[in-house]
Design a protein around this motif. Structure first.
Motif, PDB file in Angstrom:
ATOM      1  N   ARG A   1       6.458  13.588   4.331  1.00 19.17           N
ATOM      2  CA  ARG A   1       7.834  13.446   4.817  1.00 19.17           C
ATOM      3  C   ARG A   1       8.016  12.004   5.275  1.00 19.17           C
ATOM      4  NH1 ARG A   1       8.860  16.413   1.880  1.00 19.17           N
ATOM      5  NH2 ARG A   1       8.688  18.637   2.020  1.00 19.17           N
ATOM      6  N   LEU A   2       8.897  11.302   4.608  1.00 23.18           N
ATOM      7  CA  LEU A   2       9.099   9.881   4.879  1.00 23.18           C
ATOM      8  C   LEU A   2       9.498   9.634   6.327  1.00 23.18           C
ATOM      9  CD1 LEU A   2       8.866   7.203   3.418  1.00 23.18           C
ATOM     10  CD2 LEU A   2      11.292   7.367   2.870  1.00 23.18           C
ATOM     11  N   ASP A   3      10.198  10.586   6.932  1.00 27.32           N
ATOM     12  CA  ASP A   3      10.605  10.427   8.335  1.00 27.32           C
ATOM     13  C   ASP A   3       9.414  10.357   9.281  1.00 27.32           C
ATOM     14  OD1 ASP A   3      13.269  10.420   7.618  1.00 27.32           O
ATOM     15  OD2 ASP A   3      13.547  12.560   8.001  1.00 27.32           O
ATOM     16  N   ASN A   4       8.238  10.815   8.841  1.00 27.88           N
ATOM     17  CA  ASN A   4       7.031  10.797   9.668  1.00 27.88           C
ATOM     18  C   ASN A   4       6.068   9.683   9.277  1.00 27.88           C
ATOM     19  OD1 ASN A   4       7.965  13.130  10.890  1.00 27.88           O
ATOM     20  ND2 ASN A   4       6.820  14.469   9.541  1.00 27.88           N
ATOM     21  N   CYS A   5       6.532   8.740   8.457  1.00 29.12           N
ATOM     22  CA  CYS A   5       5.616   7.756   7.884  1.00 29.12           C
ATOM     23  C   CYS A   5       6.119   6.319   8.033  1.00 29.12           C
ATOM     24  CB  CYS A   5       5.429   8.018   6.388  1.00 29.12           C
ATOM     25  SG  CYS A   5       4.667   9.586   5.977  1.00 29.12           S
ATOM     26  N   CYS A   6       5.161   5.413   8.069  1.00 28.33           N
ATOM     27  CA  CYS A   6       5.390   3.997   7.797  1.00 28.33           C
ATOM     28  C   CYS A   6       4.841   3.785   6.399  1.00 28.33           C
ATOM     29  CB  CYS A   6       4.625   3.117   8.783  1.00 28.33           C
ATOM     30  SG  CYS A   6       5.182   3.274  10.467  1.00 28.33           S
ATOM     31  N   TRP A   7       5.408   2.853   5.650  1.00 25.14           N
ATOM     32  CA  TRP A   7       4.974   2.709   4.274  1.00 25.14           C
ATOM     33  C   TRP A   7       4.966   1.256   3.843  1.00 25.14           C
ATOM     34  CZ3 TRP A   7       8.274   0.385   0.866  1.00 25.14           C
ATOM     35  CH2 TRP A   7       9.620   0.326   1.235  1.00 25.14           C
ATOM     36  N   MET A   8       4.240   1.002   2.770  1.00 24.88           N
ATOM     37  CA  MET A   8       4.281  -0.298   2.103  1.00 24.88           C
ATOM     38  C   MET A   8       4.043  -0.069   0.622  1.00 24.88           C
ATOM     39  SD  MET A   8       0.680  -2.155   2.940  1.00 24.88           S
ATOM     40  CE  MET A   8      -0.300  -2.382   1.481  1.00 24.88           C
ATOM     41  N   SER A   9       4.540  -0.980  -0.195  1.00 17.72           N
ATOM     42  CA  SER A   9       4.254  -0.936  -1.627  1.00 17.72           C
ATOM     43  C   SER A   9       3.581  -2.248  -2.009  1.00 17.72           C
ATOM     44  CB  SER A   9       5.531  -0.712  -2.440  1.00 17.72           C
ATOM     45  OG  SER A   9       6.390  -1.809  -2.309  1.00 17.72           O
ATOM     46  N   THR A  10       2.729  -2.175  -3.031  1.00 14.49           N
ATOM     47  CA  THR A  10       1.979  -3.349  -3.450  1.00 14.49           C
ATOM     48  C   THR A  10       1.584  -3.200  -4.918  1.00 14.49           C
ATOM     49  OG1 THR A  10       0.049  -4.737  -2.959  1.00 14.49           O
ATOM     50  CG2 THR A  10      -0.213  -2.369  -2.636  1.00 14.49           C
ATOM     51  N   THR A  11       1.362  -4.312  -5.574  1.00 15.24           N
ATOM     52  CA  THR A  11       0.880  -4.255  -6.958  1.00 15.24           C
ATOM     53  C   THR A  11      -0.639  -4.287  -7.008  1.00 15.24           C
ATOM     54  OG1 THR A  11       1.160  -6.638  -7.153  1.00 15.24           O
ATOM     55  CG2 THR A  11       2.937  -5.267  -7.993  1.00 15.24           C
ATOM     56  N   ASN A  12      -1.269  -4.797  -5.959  1.00 13.73           N
ATOM     57  CA  ASN A  12      -2.728  -4.832  -5.883  1.00 13.73           C
ATOM     58  C   ASN A  12      -3.162  -4.063  -4.636  1.00 13.73           C
ATOM     59  OD1 ASN A  12      -3.122  -6.683  -8.109  1.00 13.73           O
ATOM     60  ND2 ASN A  12      -2.242  -8.223  -6.772  1.00 13.73           N
ATOM     61  N   LEU A  13      -4.036  -3.107  -4.821  1.00 19.71           N
ATOM     62  CA  LEU A  13      -4.506  -2.304  -3.691  1.00 19.71           C
ATOM     63  C   LEU A  13      -5.934  -2.685  -3.367  1.00 19.71           C
ATOM     64  CD1 LEU A  13      -3.884   0.007  -1.727  1.00 19.71           C
ATOM     65  CD2 LEU A  13      -4.809   1.573  -3.434  1.00 19.71           C
ATOM     66  N   LYS A  14      -6.135  -3.201  -2.178  1.00 22.05           N
ATOM     67  CA  LYS A  14      -7.471  -3.501  -1.672  1.00 22.05           C
ATOM     68  C   LYS A  14      -7.648  -2.714  -0.389  1.00 22.05           C
ATOM     69  CE  LYS A  14      -7.047  -7.974  -1.435  1.00 22.05           C
ATOM     70  NZ  LYS A  14      -7.337  -9.391  -1.257  1.00 22.05           N
ATOM     71  N   GLU A  15      -8.873  -2.383  -0.074  1.00 19.24           N
ATOM     72  CA  GLU A  15      -9.111  -1.526   1.071  1.00 19.24           C
ATOM     73  C   GLU A  15     -10.358  -1.985   1.796  1.00 19.24           C
ATOM     74  OE1 GLU A  15     -10.012   3.216   1.689  1.00 19.24           O
ATOM     75  OE2 GLU A  15      -9.046   2.537  -0.151  1.00 19.24           O
ATOM     76  N   ARG A  16     -10.300  -1.926   3.137  1.00 24.15           N
ATOM     77  CA  ARG A  16     -11.457  -2.180   3.996  1.00 24.15           C
ATOM     78  C   ARG A  16     -11.537  -1.065   5.007  1.00 24.15           C
ATOM     79  NH1 ARG A  16     -11.040  -8.082   6.447  1.00 24.15           N
ATOM     80  NH2 ARG A  16      -8.849  -7.949   5.909  1.00 24.15           N
ATOM     81  N   SER A  17     -12.761  -0.708   5.369  1.00 21.18           N
ATOM     82  CA  SER A  17     -12.952   0.331   6.365  1.00 21.18           C
ATOM     83  C   SER A  17     -14.096  -0.074   7.285  1.00 21.18           C
ATOM     84  CB  SER A  17     -13.275   1.666   5.686  1.00 21.18           C
ATOM     85  OG  SER A  17     -13.459   2.668   6.646  1.00 21.18           O
ATOM     86  N   TYR A  18     -13.908   0.119   8.572  1.00 23.26           N
ATOM     87  CA  TYR A  18     -14.931  -0.208   9.563  1.00 23.26           C
ATOM     88  C   TYR A  18     -15.368   1.036  10.310  1.00 23.26           C
ATOM     89  CZ  TYR A  18     -13.439  -4.949   8.573  1.00 23.26           C
ATOM     90  OH  TYR A  18     -13.144  -6.131   7.941  1.00 23.26           O
ATOM     91  N   LEU A  19     -15.644   2.104   9.580  1.00 26.87           N
ATOM     92  CA  LEU A  19     -16.055   3.364  10.188  1.00 26.87           C
ATOM     93  C   LEU A  19     -17.544   3.407  10.399  1.00 26.87           C
ATOM     94  CD1 LEU A  19     -13.816   5.752   8.107  1.00 26.87           C
ATOM     95  CD2 LEU A  19     -13.392   4.870  10.380  1.00 26.87           C
TER      96      LEU A  19
END
Length: 65
Positions: free
Chosen positions: A47-65
């Motif tokens: 539900r978009l009302d419950n979200c922040c969003w972004m769009s991108t052409t390149n998806l990179k990800e980092r995680s510090y878990l």
């Protein structure tokens, strides 16, 4: 290819969507990107009302878990 990343703050969930070729065309043609995203709510179960969003052409990800 275009990606949409949503942060659903009601569930604490990160939703990553790789748009199909057809969805990318519709997104590019949309006058209001948020209205386009609302057409995806049922398909991708958010539900978009419950979200922040972004769009991108390149998806990179980092995680510090």
């Amino acid at each position: 290819m275009e990606y949409v990343v949503l942060l659903d703050y009601s569930d604490g969930e990160i939703i990553k969507i790789r748009l199909s070729e057809q969805e990318t065309i519709l997104a590019d043609e949309a006058e209001d990107y948020e209205e386009f995203l609302r057409t995806l709510e049922d398909k991708y179960d958010f539900r978009l009302d419950n979200c922040c969003w972004m769009s991108t052409t390149n998806l990179k990800e980092r995680s510090y878990l």
